[in-house]
Design an enzyme around this catalytic site. Sequence first.
Site, PDB file in Angstrom:
ATOM      1  N   GLU A   1      -4.246  -9.335   4.014  1.00  0.00           N
ATOM      2  CA  GLU A   1      -5.003  -8.972   5.214  1.00  0.00           C
ATOM      3  C   GLU A   1      -6.201  -9.878   5.465  1.00  0.00           C
ATOM      4  OE1 GLU A   1      -3.702  -6.932   3.037  1.00  0.00           O
ATOM      5  OE2 GLU A   1      -2.837  -5.189   4.034  1.00  0.00           O
TER       6      GLU A   1
ATOM      7  N   GLU B   1       0.837  -1.215   0.000  1.00  0.00           N
ATOM      8  CA  GLU B   1       0.000   0.000   0.000  1.00  0.00           C
ATOM      9  C   GLU B   1       0.868   1.260   0.000  1.00  0.00           C
ATOM     10  OE1 GLU B   1      -2.297  -1.563   3.374  1.00  0.00           O
ATOM     11  OE2 GLU B   1      -4.084  -1.113   2.190  1.00  0.00           O
TER      12      GLU B   1
HETATM   13  N1  3HC Z   1       4.249  -7.740  11.539  1.00  0.00           N
HETATM   14  C1  3HC Z   1       5.029  -8.144  12.552  1.00  0.00           C
HETATM   15  N2  3HC Z   1       5.677  -9.316  12.590  1.00  0.00           N
HETATM   16  C2  3HC Z   1       5.505 -10.123  11.548  1.00  0.00           C
HETATM   17  C3  3HC Z   1       4.703  -9.771  10.440  1.00  0.00           C
HETATM   18  C4  3HC Z   1       4.057  -8.506  10.462  1.00  0.00           C
HETATM   19  N3  3HC Z   1       3.295  -8.064   9.447  1.00  0.00           N
HETATM   20  N4  3HC Z   1       4.721 -10.784   9.561  1.00  0.00           N
HETATM   21  C5  3HC Z   1       5.533 -11.730  10.092  1.00  0.00           C
HETATM   22  N5  3HC Z   1       5.994 -11.338  11.284  1.00  0.00           N
HETATM   23  C6  3HC Z   1       6.945 -12.057  12.149  1.00  0.00           C
HETATM   24  C7  3HC Z   1       6.454 -13.418  12.583  1.00  0.00           C
HETATM   25  O1  3HC Z   1       5.647 -13.297  13.742  1.00  0.00           O
HETATM   26  C8  3HC Z   1       7.756 -14.146  12.848  1.00  0.00           C
HETATM   27  O2  3HC Z   1       8.258 -13.691  14.080  1.00  0.00           O
HETATM   28  P1  3HC Z   1       9.128 -14.639  15.013  1.00  0.00           P
HETATM   29  O3  3HC Z   1      10.360 -14.988  14.228  1.00  0.00           O
HETATM   30  O4  3HC Z   1       9.358 -13.808  16.203  1.00  0.00           O
HETATM   31  O5  3HC Z   1       8.257 -15.817  15.258  1.00  0.00           O
HETATM   32  C9  3HC Z   1       8.691 -13.606  11.776  1.00  0.00           C
HETATM   33  O6  3HC Z   1       8.082 -12.371  11.356  1.00  0.00           O
HETATM   34  C10 3HC Z   1       8.879 -14.510  10.596  1.00  0.00           C
HETATM   35  O7  3HC Z   1       7.592 -14.879  10.115  1.00  0.00           O
HETATM   36  P2  3HC Z   1       7.346 -16.296   9.420  1.00  0.00           P
HETATM   37  O8  3HC Z   1       7.815 -17.384  10.305  1.00  0.00           O
HETATM   38  O9  3HC Z   1       5.928 -16.292   8.977  1.00  0.00           O
HETATM   39  O10 3HC Z   1       8.361 -16.189   8.187  1.00  0.00           O
HETATM   40  P3  3HC Z   1       8.152 -16.571   6.684  1.00  0.00           P
HETATM   41  O11 3HC Z   1       9.402 -16.194   6.019  1.00  0.00           O
HETATM   42  O12 3HC Z   1       7.632 -17.971   6.573  1.00  0.00           O
HETATM   43  O13 3HC Z   1       6.964 -15.641   6.136  1.00  0.00           O
HETATM   44  C11 3HC Z   1       5.784 -13.592   5.739  1.00  0.00           C
HETATM   45  C12 3HC Z   1       7.112 -14.251   6.129  1.00  0.00           C
HETATM   46  C13 3HC Z   1       5.410 -13.997   4.310  1.00  0.00           C
HETATM   47  C14 3HC Z   1       5.922 -12.087   5.833  1.00  0.00           C
HETATM   48  C15 3HC Z   1       4.671 -14.112   6.676  1.00  0.00           C
HETATM   49  O14 3HC Z   1       5.108 -13.949   8.006  1.00  0.00           O
HETATM   50  C16 3HC Z   1       3.371 -13.408   6.561  1.00  0.00           C
HETATM   51  O15 3HC Z   1       2.565 -13.748   5.718  1.00  0.00           O
HETATM   52  N6  3HC Z   1       3.106 -12.435   7.440  1.00  0.00           N
HETATM   53  C17 3HC Z   1       1.849 -11.747   7.514  1.00  0.00           C
HETATM   54  C18 3HC Z   1       1.854 -10.617   6.545  1.00  0.00           C
HETATM   55  C19 3HC Z   1       0.583  -9.848   6.642  1.00  0.00           C
HETATM   56  O16 3HC Z   1      -0.478 -10.362   6.935  1.00  0.00           O
HETATM   57  N7  3HC Z   1       0.692  -8.552   6.384  1.00  0.00           N
HETATM   58  C20 3HC Z   1      -0.413  -7.698   6.434  1.00  0.00           C
HETATM   59  C21 3HC Z   1      -0.422  -7.063   7.761  1.00  0.00           C
HETATM   60  S1  3HC Z   1      -1.894  -6.200   8.013  1.00  0.00           S
HETATM   61  C22 3HC Z   1      -1.652  -4.749   7.212  1.00  0.00           C
HETATM   62  O17 3HC Z   1      -0.683  -4.522   6.552  1.00  0.00           O
HETATM   63  C23 3HC Z   1      -2.747  -3.786   7.480  1.00  0.00           C
HETATM   64  C24 3HC Z   1      -2.749  -2.690   6.481  1.00  0.00           C
HETATM   65  O18 3HC Z   1      -3.517  -3.042   5.378  1.00  0.00           O
HETATM   66  C25 3HC Z   1      -3.270  -1.423   7.085  1.00  0.00           C
END
Ligand code: 3HC
Length: 699
Positions: A125, A105
């Site tokens: 999301e 975004e």
């Molecule tokens: N914020 C904070 N921490 C996050 C995060 C995020 N968005 N995404 C991942 N992490 C953390 C995990 O909790 C994990 O922490 P840890 O090592 O302490 O356990 C670490 O990052 C690594 O995560 P994964 O084990 O999942 O690592 P991968 O490499 O397998 O995957 C990823 C990485 C693809 C980024 C996956 O973690 C993921 O899909 N994350 C969620 C992303 C997401 O949903 N983003 C949208 C957030 S909501 C948003 O942006 C709102 C906006 O629209 C206003």
Amino acid sequence: MPVTSAIHDFVAVITFSNPPVNGLGQAIRRGLIDALNEALENDAVKAIVVTGGSQYFSGGADIREFNTPQVQMEPSLHSVINAYEASTKPVIVAINGTALGGGLELSLGVNYRVASANALIGLPEVKLGLLPGAGGTQRLPRAAGLENALNMIVSGTPVLAKTLADTRLFDRISQGDAQDDAIALAHEVVAAGKPLPHVRDWKIDHPNAEGFLGFSRTAIAAASGPYPAPLRCLDAIEAAVLKPFDEGMQVERAGFMALLETPESKALRHAFFAERAASKVTDIGSDVKPREIKRVGIIGAGTMGGGIAMNFLNAGIPVTILEVKQEFLDRGLTTIRKNYDNSAKKGRMTAEQVEQRMGLLTPTLAYADLGDADMIIEAVFEEYDAKKAVFEQLDKVAKPGAILASNTSTLDVDRIANFTSRPQDVLGTHFFSPANVMKLLEVVRGKATAKDVLATVMALAKKIKKTAVVSGVCDGFIGNRMIEQYSRQAGFLLDEGALPQQVDRAIEKIGFAMGPFRMGDLAGNDIGWAIRKRRYREKPDMTYSKTADLLCEMGRYGQKTGSGWYDYKAGDRTAYPSAEVDAMIVKHSADIGVTRRKIDDKEIVERLIYSLVNEGAHILEEGIAAKASDIDTVYLAGYGFPVWRGGPMFYADTVGLSHVIAAMNRYAKGYQGDAWEPAPLLRKLADAGQSFNTTAKPA
Ligand code: 3HC
Ligand code: NAI
């Protein structure tokens, strides 16, 4: 420093860093604004490049901040995007790696985007029960096209940047370093001196947008059931098509705020962190070095051994598989090949990949061939004598330091460890059937299991794409020990007045993948029968409904025999209610002197889930599970518990533990009340007004 700036000629390169995934937390947002202002004030700067470095652009908003005061603190992500959008100097983002959620975004708010071809681009999301809340629903359809954007937003599945090359989203797809290409683009843009483009001003081009949205609404409503986020995503996208940009932003905002407070989103966020927390074992720090696993041995090429082998072959780890007879070995290998061939037929892998995997598999009848394995997993018959024979052999042939694992589902891992002279190297790896498909792996930590052995297996689980949860040693470990109480309640419900189809329907209606009776028919009712026969000897006080035994005595083992709790037709997995079974159940109630009554769905659901919760509380109290969220992860990854309900312990927290106890007390007054003695931990937490998952929240 979370955000740094460097000047390359006349281009300011702003780099932000917030490990592990460059989440756009408060410090980053503040830093991005400061760096922008600095660049705008510096007359030597003519263009700005924003980058997250070489691996992640950004995983999105920092979800650890949700429901904390930081999330409200200015600058919000909106303010950051607005500030960058208003920049009077051209801004270009360089996306070298993943750009998700708020990360994408942010990039949509600036003038130009450069991404490396294999960068992962997405708005995930919806998987957290949300919608993209920082302009994603308004800008992505304008930049990537309505259909691409709708698919990405409603599914939450990321795509490779190169697949969007023919849209307006990226100005350049980079084959090398996106930052270098972004700087080159900055030079061109400054030289050209054209007006700055803004995605918000672009029109959404679609020959029949309203028709497409109408069709999508029907399809999404049918697929998403009780889960609200996908339709809210669609509402916001529809506003992008029908309304001016700023009004569309308001629709998006309202949807985001509403979803943030839904129990479904809270549950999904809990599930996300619970799964990641499960991989961390409290007393194992980063000082514990995992052992190296280059080759795996497997004993037994039956249902489980074959499936387990496939996990390693898929991850490129060579496997030696041992059987007692050539014909069993051949049978096992044929099944593995058949599974791969089926995947190839469905287009999930190429014929070459099938051969690659099969090429990593070495069959053998000789224990000596296991001498070079770094880990050996036993999956033979579920009897101590069989396990003893295997582990005594392994003790002789396995190299020093090799990890010895048992796939036992009910036997005592400590006893198995003592069949060897090296119990510190032994643990349980409880895979679920079909082992090549099911995500869950219970890693059973024995009394003597060495820390580095556990650390190795937890790391290996990630490599083979399993969701691993540590369990202590007890009968049934976490998942099956709890499911036994659930199955008992399901049986008592039949005795008291319900029929299988009513029980299954009630629990499936709240989102379970499959009710207890359909599940029994799928797994084979004879498996539970064998366990109960053992229980009748070992724990004569434990009561069960006799209906499940009567069913097995009728030869109705489930789908494999063509009939179980339900009737089945050849080549059809549909469960048809059975008059014969219904009659057996009604007669049984009469035989035991129970007057059948009408049982409502609420009672069915409460009794099934609270029986899980109560046993879960025992498991937690005994330290079999280290945290409540581990139990939730077991149920989400392995037992079809609806992910948007967060798992049984989270569900109980949501209901309130004192309400759970009140319901249990009500049920204790009825037939089979002995099952309803609240676990001491449940009582203690309820009295203190606390919940199970207080410790599972992210740091
Ligand atoms: N914020 C904070 N921490 C996050 C995060 C995020 N968005 N995404 C991942 N992490 C953390 C995990 O909790 C994990 O922490 P840890 O090592 O302490 O356990 C670490 O990052 C690594 O995560 P994964 O084990 O999942 O690592 P991968 O490499 O397998 O995957 C990823 C990485 C693809 C980024 C996956 O973690 C993921 O899909 N994350 C969620 C992303 C997401 O949903 N983003 C949208 C957030 S909501 C948003 O942006 C709102 C906006 O629209 C206003
Ligand atoms: P299975 O009967 O399908 O396979 C067992 C295989 O082991 C057979 O092929 C047999 O020939 C072989 N075998 C027996 N003794 C052997 C020995 N001494 N050396 C080498 N091979 C030997 O059994 P299944 O279902 O694969 O179960 C294996 C283990 O996995 C059991 O401990 C079971 O409790 C456990 N398990 C089973 C699950 C299931 O759903 N089937 C789920 C989780 C665990």
